[in-house]
Enzyme design. Structure first.
Site, PDB file in Angstrom:
ATOM      1  N   ASP A   1       3.664  -2.176  12.280  1.00  0.00           N
ATOM      2  CA  ASP A   1       3.608  -3.547  12.813  1.00  0.00           C
ATOM      3  C   ASP A   1       4.724  -4.454  12.309  1.00  0.00           C
ATOM      4  O   ASP A   1       4.591  -5.678  12.344  1.00  0.00           O
ATOM      5  CB  ASP A   1       2.235  -4.172  12.499  1.00  0.00           C
ATOM      6  CG  ASP A   1       2.002  -4.349  11.006  1.00  0.00           C
ATOM      7  OD1 ASP A   1       2.776  -3.769  10.210  1.00  0.00           O
ATOM      8  OD2 ASP A   1       1.062  -5.055  10.625  1.00  0.00           O
TER       9      ASP A   1
ATOM     10  N   ASP B   1       5.539  -6.220   5.327  1.00  0.00           N
ATOM     11  CA  ASP B   1       5.950  -7.616   5.534  1.00  0.00           C
ATOM     12  C   ASP B   1       5.860  -8.441   4.252  1.00  0.00           C
ATOM     13  O   ASP B   1       6.739  -9.261   3.960  1.00  0.00           O
ATOM     14  CB  ASP B   1       5.152  -8.253   6.668  1.00  0.00           C
ATOM     15  CG  ASP B   1       3.660  -8.200   6.422  1.00  0.00           C
ATOM     16  OD1 ASP B   1       3.221  -7.331   5.637  1.00  0.00           O
ATOM     17  OD2 ASP B   1       2.924  -9.008   7.003  1.00  0.00           O
TER      18      ASP B   1
ATOM     19  N   GLY C   1       0.831  -1.218   0.000  1.00  0.00           N
ATOM     20  CA  GLY C   1       0.000   0.000   0.000  1.00  0.00           C
ATOM     21  C   GLY C   1       0.858   1.257   0.000  1.00  0.00           C
ATOM     22  O   GLY C   1       2.008   1.233   0.444  1.00  0.00           O
TER      23      GLY C   1
ATOM     24  N   ASP D   1       0.854   0.959   9.641  1.00  0.00           N
ATOM     25  CA  ASP D   1       0.384   0.119  10.757  1.00  0.00           C
ATOM     26  C   ASP D   1       1.415  -0.001  11.880  1.00  0.00           C
ATOM     27  O   ASP D   1       1.071  -0.428  12.984  1.00  0.00           O
ATOM     28  CB  ASP D   1       0.040  -1.291  10.257  1.00  0.00           C
ATOM     29  CG  ASP D   1      -0.986  -1.282   9.145  1.00  0.00           C
ATOM     30  OD1 ASP D   1      -1.756  -0.311   9.061  1.00  0.00           O
ATOM     31  OD2 ASP D   1      -1.006  -2.235   8.342  1.00  0.00           O
TER      32      ASP D   1
ATOM     33  N   ARG E   1      -1.032  -6.403  -5.272  1.00  0.00           N
ATOM     34  CA  ARG E   1      -1.633  -7.659  -5.727  1.00  0.00           C
ATOM     35  C   ARG E   1      -0.667  -8.418  -6.630  1.00  0.00           C
ATOM     36  O   ARG E   1      -1.094  -9.193  -7.489  1.00  0.00           O
ATOM     37  CB  ARG E   1      -2.903  -7.372  -6.517  1.00  0.00           C
ATOM     38  CG  ARG E   1      -4.004  -6.784  -5.664  1.00  0.00           C
ATOM     39  CD  ARG E   1      -5.306  -6.964  -6.396  1.00  0.00           C
ATOM     40  NE  ARG E   1      -6.377  -6.222  -5.784  1.00  0.00           N
ATOM     41  CZ  ARG E   1      -7.629  -6.363  -6.143  1.00  0.00           C
ATOM     42  NH1 ARG E   1      -7.959  -7.193  -7.107  1.00  0.00           N
ATOM     43  NH2 ARG E   1      -8.574  -5.672  -5.559  1.00  0.00           N
TER      44      ARG E   1
ATOM     45  N   ARG F   1      -4.629  -3.197  10.422  1.00  0.00           N
ATOM     46  CA  ARG F   1      -4.621  -4.655  10.234  1.00  0.00           C
ATOM     47  C   ARG F   1      -4.730  -5.387  11.561  1.00  0.00           C
ATOM     48  O   ARG F   1      -5.596  -5.088  12.352  1.00  0.00           O
ATOM     49  CB  ARG F   1      -3.381  -5.084   9.449  1.00  0.00           C
ATOM     50  CG  ARG F   1      -3.557  -4.970   7.981  1.00  0.00           C
ATOM     51  CD  ARG F   1      -2.576  -5.783   7.197  1.00  0.00           C
ATOM     52  NE  ARG F   1      -1.226  -5.695   7.731  1.00  0.00           N
ATOM     53  CZ  ARG F   1      -0.204  -6.344   7.233  1.00  0.00           C
ATOM     54  NH1 ARG F   1      -0.385  -7.125   6.197  1.00  0.00           N
ATOM     55  NH2 ARG F   1       0.989  -6.241   7.736  1.00  0.00           N
TER      56      ARG F   1
ATOM     57  N   THR G   1       5.123   1.039   6.591  1.00  0.00           N
ATOM     58  CA  THR G   1       3.717   0.736   6.871  1.00  0.00           C
ATOM     59  C   THR G   1       3.140   1.749   7.848  1.00  0.00           C
ATOM     60  O   THR G   1       3.789   2.067   8.850  1.00  0.00           O
ATOM     61  CB  THR G   1       3.506  -0.683   7.445  1.00  0.00           C
ATOM     62  OG1 THR G   1       2.153  -0.789   7.902  1.00  0.00           O
ATOM     63  CG2 THR G   1       4.434  -1.002   8.602  1.00  0.00           C
TER      64      THR G   1
HETATM   65  O1  F6P Z   1      -1.154  -2.074   5.720  1.00  0.00           O
HETATM   66  C1  F6P Z   1      -1.661  -0.787   5.512  1.00  0.00           C
HETATM   67  C2  F6P Z   1      -3.147  -0.810   5.375  1.00  0.00           C
HETATM   68  O2  F6P Z   1      -3.576   0.508   5.165  1.00  0.00           O
HETATM   69  C3  F6P Z   1      -3.900  -1.485   6.515  1.00  0.00           C
HETATM   70  O3  F6P Z   1      -4.020  -0.672   7.649  1.00  0.00           O
HETATM   71  C4  F6P Z   1      -5.210  -1.803   5.834  1.00  0.00           C
HETATM   72  O4  F6P Z   1      -5.848  -2.883   6.457  1.00  0.00           O
HETATM   73  C5  F6P Z   1      -4.795  -2.165   4.436  1.00  0.00           C
HETATM   74  O5  F6P Z   1      -3.539  -1.557   4.221  1.00  0.00           O
HETATM   75  C6  F6P Z   1      -5.762  -1.708   3.374  1.00  0.00           C
HETATM   76  O6  F6P Z   1      -5.288  -2.115   2.137  1.00  0.00           O
HETATM   77  P1  F6P Z   1      -5.969  -1.701   0.758  1.00  0.00           P
HETATM   78  O7  F6P Z   1      -5.504  -0.321   0.427  1.00  0.00           O
HETATM   79  O8  F6P Z   1      -5.494  -2.726  -0.185  1.00  0.00           O
HETATM   80  O9  F6P Z   1      -7.450  -1.739   0.992  1.00  0.00           O
END
Ligand code: F6P
Length: 356
Positions: A134, A108, A10, A132, A73, A176, A130
Site C-alpha cells: 500500500d 510509510d 513490521g 500490504d 513502536r 490495514r 510492506t
Molecule cells: O503493515 C503490515 C501489517 O502486517 C498489517 O497488515 C497489519 O495490520 C499490521 O502490520 C499488524 O501489525 P502488528 O504486527 O504490530 O500487529
C-alpha cells in the site's frame, strides 16, 4: 564511504534479501563500509549497531524476518521530548558511527521518520517494505507476493471444508486500510466473495446472496480484508497501542461478519483469522528477486548521491521518488484496478461499491 542500514516497522519476507543486496552491491561496486542498525530507529536511539560484511550476509537470501531485528513502536520524534531523542539518534549516527548516509527499509511510518532525519542532515535513501502493498507510487512491494501465497493456500484448504460440510467459510486477511492482499489472495484462492476496505458492503445483501447459494452450490468461501467494513460501520479495531507511530491494530471483522450472517443462514458459518502467518516464513522466489533488485537500486542511489529518495517499482523497472511523496501516505485499490475489474466480471461478490 560508510553507510548505515536499518529495517523498521513490521517484519516482512524479503527484508534479508534487501540487506544482502545493499551490502554486497556497496562492497563490490565501491568498497563502501556498511553498518547494520539493530531494531530500526530504536537502535539509533540506543546506540546498537554492528558491521555488515559480505560474509555476514551470506546465506540469508531466503531467510524470513530480518537479521537486524525491527521495531514498530519507536518513533524518535513521537514523544514530548522528541527533539532530544531525535538529536541523540542523530548524534549516534553522525558523530559516533560517522555515517555518510542511511538506507532505511520500511513502510510509510518508517519513511516518515526517515524523511525527518534526512531534513535534519542525515542523508537517507528509502526502500519500501510492506506485505500490504500500500505504499504510494510503488507498483509492488516485496513481501506482498509471499503473503498472497499464504492466503491462496489457506483458501484452497478452507474450500475443502466448505465443500465437504456445505459451510460458509470466512478467511480474514491483513492489509490495514487497503484491500490488496484480500483482492489478489482472494482471486488466487478462488474466493466467491472478496470484501475490501475500498468497497463497503451491505450485510443484508450478502446474507441473501449466501442463502441463495445454500440452495444452489451449497457452500461459500469469503475472503475479507481486516480493514473491510459494512455500510455505516466503523473499522474493527483489535487494539490501540499508544506508543506506536500507527497505534491502531485492526482485526476481528471476520468474526463480526460470522455473527451477522449466522442467524440468517441454515448452514454453519466459520471464520479463520490468518494473522501473522501471512508475514512469516521464507519469501517466494518473486519476492527474493524484487527485494534483491530494490537493494541493488538503493545502492545505486547511494553511489550517485541521490539522497532523499525512495526506490519504487514502476511497471517492470526500478525507479525512485522523493521521500516526501510517500511519507505517511497510503495507496488504496483504485476502482480501475485490473484485478478488481476481473473479479467483478467473474461474478465475485464484492458489495455494490456504493457509499460508505
Ligand atoms: O503493515 C503490515 C501489517 O502486517 C498489517 O497488515 C497489519 O495490520 C499490521 O502490520 C499488524 O501489525 P502488528 O504486527 O504490530 O500487529
Amino acid at each position: 564511504m560508510h553507510i548505515g542500514l536499518l529495517t523498521g516497522g513490521g517484519d516482512c519476507p524479503g527484508l534479508n534479501a534487501v540487506i544482502r543486496a545493499v551490502t554486497l552491491a556497496l562492497a563490490n561496486e565501491c568498497g563502501a563500509r556498511v553498518t547494520g542498525i539493530e531494531r530500526g530507529f530504536w537502535g539509533l536511539l540506543h546506540g546498537r549497531a554492528r558491521p555488515l560484511e559480505p560474509a555476514t550476509v551470506h546465506g540469508i537470501l531466503a531467510e524470513g524476518g530480518t537479521i537486524l531485528g525491527t521495531h514498530n513502536r519507536c518513533d524518535p520524534f513521537h514523544d514530548t521530548d522528541g527533539a532530544d531523542r531525535s538529536a541523540q539518534a542523530l548524534a549516534f549516527a553522525r558523530e559516533d558511527l560517522r555515517l555518510d548516509g542511511l538506507v532505511a527499509i520500511g513502510g510509510d511510518g518508517t519513511m516518515q521518520i526517515a524523511e525527518r532525519f534526512h531534513r535534519l542532515g542525515l542523508p537517507v535513501v528509502g526502500v519500501p517494505k510492506t506485505i500490504d502493498n500500500d505504499l504510494p507510487r510503488n507498483d509492488r512491494s516485496f513481501g506482498f507476493d509471499s503473503a498472497v501465497a499464504v492466503v491462496a493456500d489457506a483458501l484452497d484448504r478452507l474450500a475443502t471444508t466448505a465443500r465437504s460440510h456445505g459451510r460458509v467459510m470466512i478467511a480474514e486477511t491483513m492489509g490495514r486500510y487497503a484491500g490488496w492482499i484480500a483482492l489478489e489472495g482472494g482471486l488466487a484462492g478462488g474466493a466467491d466473495a472478496i470484501l475490501i476496505p475500498e468497497r463497503p458492503f451491505d450485510v443484508a445483501a450478502l446474507a441473501r446472496w449466501c442463502r441463495e447459494r445454500e440452495a444452489t452450490v451449497g457452500h461459500t468461501l469469503i475472503c475479507i480484508a481486516e480493514g473491510a467494513r459494512a455500510h455505516g460501520q466503523g473499522l474493527t479495531v483489535q487494539a490501540r497501542l499508544a506508543d506506536s507511530p500507527d497505534p491502531i491494530r485492526l482485526g476481528g471483522v471476520g468474526a463480526w461478519l460470522q455473527q451477522q450472517l449466522q442467524p440468517a443462514l441454515t448452514s454453519e458459518v466459520r471464520t479463520t483469522l490468518l494473522g501473522h502467518v501471512q508475514r512469516g516464513g521464507t519469501p517466494t522466489p518473486f519476492d527474493r528477486v524484487l527485494a534483491t533488485r530494490f537493494g541493488y537500486h538503493a545502492a545505486q542511489l547511494v553511489r550517485g548521491g541521490r539522497w532523499g529518495r525512495m526506490v519504487v517499482l514502476a511497471g517492470a523497472e526500478c525507479d525512485s521518488v522523493d521521500l516526501l511523496e510517500v511519507a505517511g501516505q497510503s495507496r488504496p485499490v483504485p476502482a480501475t484496478d485490473g484485478r478488481l475489474r476481473a473479479a467483478l466480471g467473474l461474478g465475485v461478490w464484492m458489495g455494490d461499491g456504493a457509499g460508505t
